[in-house]
Design a protein around this motif. Structure first.
Motif, PDB file in Angstrom:
ATOM      1  N   LEU A 160       0.815  -1.218   0.000  1.00 10.93           N
ATOM      2  CA  LEU A 160       0.000   0.000   0.000  1.00 10.93           C
ATOM      3  C   LEU A 160       0.850   1.270   0.000  1.00 10.93           C
ATOM      4  CD1 LEU A 160      -2.795  -1.107   2.515  1.00 10.93           C
ATOM      5  CD2 LEU A 160      -2.903  -1.074   0.000  1.00 10.93           C
ATOM      6  N   GLU A 161       2.175   1.082  -0.025  1.00 12.07           N
ATOM      7  CA  GLU A 161       3.108   2.212  -0.026  1.00 12.07           C
ATOM      8  C   GLU A 161       2.813   3.186   1.111  1.00 12.07           C
ATOM      9  OE1 GLU A 161       3.038   3.840  -4.003  1.00 12.07           O
ATOM     10  OE2 GLU A 161       3.888   2.009  -4.844  1.00 12.07           O
ATOM     11  N   THR A 171      -8.158  -0.518   8.085  1.00 11.34           N
ATOM     12  CA  THR A 171      -9.325  -1.160   7.497  1.00 11.34           C
ATOM     13  C   THR A 171      -9.432  -0.717   6.042  1.00 11.34           C
ATOM     14  OG1 THR A 171     -10.774   0.638   8.207  1.00 11.34           O
ATOM     15  CG2 THR A 171     -10.616  -1.280   9.671  1.00 11.34           C
ATOM     16  N   TYR A 172     -10.134  -1.518   5.269  1.00 15.44           N
ATOM     17  CA  TYR A 172     -10.350  -1.218   3.860  1.00 15.44           C
ATOM     18  C   TYR A 172     -10.971   0.165   3.725  1.00 15.44           C
ATOM     19  CZ  TYR A 172     -12.175  -1.655  -0.896  1.00 15.44           C
ATOM     20  OH  TYR A 172     -12.473  -1.462  -2.221  1.00 15.44           O
ATOM     21  N   ARG A 173     -10.399   0.966   2.866  1.00 14.60           N
ATOM     22  CA  ARG A 173     -10.780   2.363   2.626  1.00 14.60           C
ATOM     23  C   ARG A 173     -10.517   3.273   3.827  1.00 14.60           C
ATOM     24  NH1 ARG A 173     -13.105   3.088  -2.416  1.00 14.60           N
ATOM     25  NH2 ARG A 173     -14.010   1.236  -3.312  1.00 14.60           N
ATOM     26  N   GLY A 174      -9.800   2.762   4.824  1.00 16.50           N
ATOM     27  CA  GLY A 174      -9.443   3.576   5.979  1.00 16.50           C
ATOM     28  C   GLY A 174      -8.308   4.541   5.688  1.00 16.50           C
ATOM     29  N   VAL A 175      -7.556   4.249   4.635  1.00 17.43           N
ATOM     30  CA  VAL A 175      -6.522   5.150   4.140  1.00 17.43           C
ATOM     31  C   VAL A 175      -6.706   5.251   2.630  1.00 17.43           C
ATOM     32  CG1 VAL A 175      -4.796   4.730   5.956  1.00 17.43           C
ATOM     33  CG2 VAL A 175      -4.825   3.274   3.923  1.00 17.43           C
ATOM     34  N   GLU A 176      -6.265   6.354   2.082  1.00 17.31           N
ATOM     35  CA  GLU A 176      -6.447   6.608   0.651  1.00 17.31           C
ATOM     36  C   GLU A 176      -5.874   5.483  -0.222  1.00 17.31           C
ATOM     37  OE1 GLU A 176      -4.847   9.891  -2.549  1.00 17.31           O
ATOM     38  OE2 GLU A 176      -5.198  10.538  -0.495  1.00 17.31           O
ATOM     39  N   GLN A 177      -4.741   4.928   0.200  1.00 21.10           N
ATOM     40  CA  GLN A 177      -4.062   3.915  -0.599  1.00 21.10           C
ATOM     41  C   GLN A 177      -4.832   2.592  -0.675  1.00 21.10           C
ATOM     42  OE1 GLN A 177      -2.819   5.817   1.843  1.00 21.10           O
ATOM     43  NE2 GLN A 177      -0.611   6.037   1.719  1.00 21.10           N
ATOM     44  N   TRP A 178      -5.690   2.326   0.318  1.00 19.56           N
ATOM     45  CA  TRP A 178      -6.388   1.043   0.332  1.00 19.56           C
ATOM     46  C   TRP A 178      -7.757   1.199  -0.314  1.00 19.56           C
ATOM     47  CZ3 TRP A 178      -6.938  -2.622   5.163  1.00 19.56           C
ATOM     48  CH2 TRP A 178      -7.284  -3.907   4.737  1.00 19.56           C
ATOM     49  N   ASP A 179      -7.727   1.484  -1.610  1.00 22.45           N
ATOM     50  CA  ASP A 179      -8.944   1.531  -2.407  1.00 22.45           C
ATOM     51  C   ASP A 179      -9.059   0.195  -3.145  1.00 22.45           C
ATOM     52  OD1 ASP A 179      -6.942   1.694  -4.339  1.00 22.45           O
ATOM     53  OD2 ASP A 179      -7.490   3.709  -4.990  1.00 22.45           O
ATOM     54  N   LEU A 219      -8.127  -0.745  -6.147  1.00 23.01           N
ATOM     55  CA  LEU A 219      -6.884  -1.118  -6.814  1.00 23.01           C
ATOM     56  C   LEU A 219      -5.824  -1.523  -5.784  1.00 23.01           C
ATOM     57  CD1 LEU A 219      -5.269  -1.433  -9.391  1.00 23.01           C
ATOM     58  CD2 LEU A 219      -4.693   0.993  -9.242  1.00 23.01           C
ATOM     59  N   GLY A 220      -5.716  -0.741  -4.725  1.00 23.62           N
ATOM     60  CA  GLY A 220      -4.791  -1.073  -3.654  1.00 23.62           C
ATOM     61  C   GLY A 220      -5.115  -2.419  -3.027  1.00 23.62           C
ATOM     62  N   HIS A 221      -6.402  -2.733  -2.951  1.00 21.48           N
ATOM     63  CA  HIS A 221      -6.830  -4.008  -2.373  1.00 21.48           C
ATOM     64  C   HIS A 221      -6.302  -5.175  -3.204  1.00 21.48           C
ATOM     65  CE1 HIS A 221      -9.253  -6.540   0.220  1.00 21.48           C
ATOM     66  NE2 HIS A 221      -9.738  -7.143  -0.854  1.00 21.48           N
ATOM     67  N   MET A 222      -6.422  -5.078  -4.516  1.00 21.04           N
ATOM     68  CA  MET A 222      -5.948  -6.163  -5.373  1.00 21.04           C
ATOM     69  C   MET A 222      -4.426  -6.276  -5.318  1.00 21.04           C
ATOM     70  SD  MET A 222      -8.749  -7.423  -6.043  1.00 21.04           S
ATOM     71  CE  MET A 222      -8.036  -8.829  -6.884  1.00 21.04           C
ATOM     72  N   THR A 223      -3.737  -5.153  -5.214  1.00 22.01           N
ATOM     73  CA  THR A 223      -2.279  -5.168  -5.057  1.00 22.01           C
ATOM     74  C   THR A 223      -1.913  -5.844  -3.744  1.00 22.01           C
ATOM     75  OG1 THR A 223      -2.085  -3.129  -6.332  1.00 22.01           O
ATOM     76  CG2 THR A 223      -0.219  -3.694  -4.911  1.00 22.01           C
ATOM     77  N   LEU A 224      -2.649  -5.516  -2.695  1.00 22.92           N
ATOM     78  CA  LEU A 224      -2.404  -6.111  -1.380  1.00 22.92           C
ATOM     79  C   LEU A 224      -2.669  -7.616  -1.391  1.00 22.92           C
ATOM     80  CD1 LEU A 224      -1.744  -5.776   1.623  1.00 22.92           C
ATOM     81  CD2 LEU A 224      -4.150  -5.150   1.982  1.00 22.92           C
ATOM     82  N   ILE A 252     -12.769 -10.797  -0.873  1.00 19.95           N
ATOM     83  CA  ILE A 252     -13.813  -9.826  -0.521  1.00 19.95           C
ATOM     84  C   ILE A 252     -13.831  -9.560   0.980  1.00 19.95           C
ATOM     85  CG2 ILE A 252     -16.316  -9.459  -0.446  1.00 19.95           C
ATOM     86  CD1 ILE A 252     -16.391 -11.037  -3.150  1.00 19.95           C
ATOM     87  N   ASP A 253     -13.641 -10.612   1.766  1.00 17.90           N
ATOM     88  CA  ASP A 253     -13.724 -10.487   3.228  1.00 17.90           C
ATOM     89  C   ASP A 253     -12.506  -9.833   3.871  1.00 17.90           C
ATOM     90  OD1 ASP A 253     -16.203 -11.676   3.186  1.00 17.90           O
ATOM     91  OD2 ASP A 253     -15.493 -13.648   3.850  1.00 17.90           O
ATOM     92  N   MET A 254     -11.391  -9.736   3.155  1.00 18.64           N
ATOM     93  CA  MET A 254     -10.163  -9.190   3.745  1.00 18.64           C
ATOM     94  C   MET A 254     -10.300  -7.670   3.896  1.00 18.64           C
ATOM     95  SD  MET A 254      -6.199  -9.901   2.747  1.00 18.64           S
ATOM     96  CE  MET A 254      -5.941  -8.536   1.628  1.00 18.64           C
ATOM     97  N   SER A 255     -10.955  -7.279   4.960  1.00 21.91           N
ATOM     98  CA  SER A 255     -11.324  -5.873   5.147  1.00 21.91           C
ATOM     99  C   SER A 255     -10.495  -5.146   6.199  1.00 21.91           C
ATOM    100  CB  SER A 255     -12.798  -5.793   5.543  1.00 21.91           C
ATOM    101  OG  SER A 255     -13.010  -6.534   6.735  1.00 21.91           O
ATOM    102  N   SER A 256      -9.566  -5.852   6.807  1.00 14.17           N
ATOM    103  CA  SER A 256      -8.710  -5.221   7.809  1.00 14.17           C
ATOM    104  C   SER A 256      -7.444  -6.048   7.994  1.00 14.17           C
ATOM    105  CB  SER A 256      -9.437  -5.100   9.152  1.00 14.17           C
ATOM    106  OG  SER A 256      -9.591  -6.381   9.747  1.00 14.17           O
ATOM    107  N   PHE A 257      -6.476  -5.457   8.654  1.00 15.71           N
ATOM    108  CA  PHE A 257      -5.243  -6.179   8.969  1.00 15.71           C
ATOM    109  C   PHE A 257      -5.566  -7.408   9.812  1.00 15.71           C
ATOM    110  CE2 PHE A 257      -1.636  -7.136  11.676  1.00 15.71           C
ATOM    111  CZ  PHE A 257      -0.578  -7.142  10.776  1.00 15.71           C
TER     112      PHE A 257
END
Length: 79
Positions: A15-16, A27-35, A37-42, A60-65
């Motif tokens: 997520l850089e 959490t997912y969408r909790g930071v700008e980078q985890w949108d 596209l960022g989710h698929m990279t992660l 789909i369920d991977m919504s947080s660390f």
């Protein structure tokens, strides 16, 4: 290196995120980078680092660390 530390590194790299980011409370969408596209990279980075294949529901369920950490433990990835 512990599973938690390895996963933390994957999140920071994929997520850089700046060093020192409180990754464990992300959490997912909790930071700008985890949108989306960022989710698929992660997801790809997690699969590569831990040599696992996540199914669609897990992706789909991977919504947080914490969810990612529990998911890896459930897949038998060792601490």
């Amino acid at each position: 290196m512990s599973l938690t530390d390895r996963l933390r590194g994957v999140f920071v790299d994929a997520l850089e995120l700046p060093e020192g980011t409180d990754v464990e409370n992300l959490t997912y969408r909790g930071v700008e980078q985890w949108d989306s596209l960022g989710h698929m990279t992660l997801v790809a980075a997690v699969e590569d680092e831990f040599d696992v294949q996540l199914d669609t529901e897990q992706v789909i369920d991977m919504s947080s660390f914490k969810v990612a950490l529990d998911m890896l433990r459930g897949l038998g990835v060792d601490e």
